[in-house]
Write an enzyme that holds these catalytic residues in place. Structure first.
Site: not given
Length: 303
Positions: A197-199
């Site tokens: 999701g926020d890599f």
């Protein structure tokens, strides 16, 4: 166990949440309760830390090292994702009290992320780390579709009005393209896997011997297609990229290289990369960070 230390939130966290945040006012009590719950001894607060959480390096009752993470929001989702991964490619979850936003985690080397490596090497390691996370969101033995995670469609839908409201008039065609791409990509999404999701490079930390060299932290988990997860990595080290020559061509080559390395459709990766840059740009502008917001919109235009 020693008494809870004075908790001085890192300035990055204070700036993101606001100095008058009710959660920051509750933070010392949350730390104290977590130390008591798990019989921990606090060592130090990790700084600069994240924008929505505080991490304290601690010792457990048996002397083993761990990390206590307090999240302002989203602790239950992070705990669920880490439980699903069971330490394969990601930091191990040792215990959780989501009602307090508290996660007790395996301690990694918080000061050593992939950003400490040259960009080409960091990207190679990031790709290796990310693909291990793309599993079914439902654990073995649980019917497909039964999981606690938000889908990409619902998550991105929350940002639509923000994009329309905060992208400057001169960039309106870019905003329209981003929103049209979102609709097209969601209409024929090819898969539903668990996403970080926020890599980005900064969410991959060095582990101890006996574990994988690089392990992922800090998920804001979603369910959707792999191209969405990979899109954030496309713009990593954006300021370095923008400072060099030929940035638009380099950005487009990044899309092609990352798509090929993980067998992701190039056009879908390009579409999500553009959308996510525009969405982030609108969010930065709304928060008063116009310089970074405009840099993100410029990046989207390169694609």
């Amino acid at each position: 166990m020693t008494s809870a230390p004075h908790v001085e939130p890192p300035q990055r966290l204070v700036r993101f949440l606001g100095a008058d945040s009710p959660w920051l006012a509750r933070l010392p009590g949350l730390v104290r309760a977590s130390l008591e719950r798990w019989e921990l001894t606090a060592e130090r607060v990790v700084s600069p830390g994240g924008r929505g959480s505080l991490v304290v390096l601690v010792r457990r009752a048996d002397g083993s090292p761990a990390a206590l993470k307090l999240r302002a929001v989203g602790a239950a989702d992070e705990a669920a994702a880490l439980s699903r991964w069971e330490g394969h490619g990601a930091v191990r979850l040792l215990d959780a009290a989501p009602e307090d936003g508290a996660l007790l985690l395996e301690r990694l080397h918080a000061d050593v992320s992939l950003r400490s490596l040259p960009d080409a090497k960091a990207t190679l390691e990031a790709v290796s780390a990310l693909h291990r996370l793309w599993v079914s969101p439902s654990p073995p033995g649980v019917p497909d579709g039964e999981h606690p995670f938000t889908g990409v469609e619902e998550h991105t839908g929350r940002a639509v009005e923000g994009i329309r409201a905060h992208v400057p008039e001169e960039a309106r065609p870019l905003a329209d393209e981003a929103l049209a791409l979102r609709s097209e990509l969601l209409a024929d999404a090819p898969e539903d896997v668990l996403l970080h999701g926020d890599f980005r490079q900064g969410t991959v930390l060095s582990g101890d011997p006996g574990r994988a060299h690089w392990l992922v932290v800090g998920p804001d988990p979603l369910v959707g297609e792999r191209a969405y997860d990979l899109a954030r990595l496309v713009r990593d080290r954006l300021h370095d990229l923008a400072a060099g020559s030929g940035a638009p061509a380099i950005a487009r080559r990044r899309v092609a290289k990352l798509a090929n390395s993980l067998e992701v459709d190039r056009d879908r990766l390009r579409g999500w990369s553009l959308y996510r840059a525009v969405e982030s740009g609108a969010r930065h502008i709304a928060a008063g960070d116009r310089a970074d917001g405009e840099a993100l919109l410029e990046f989207a235009g390169w694609l």
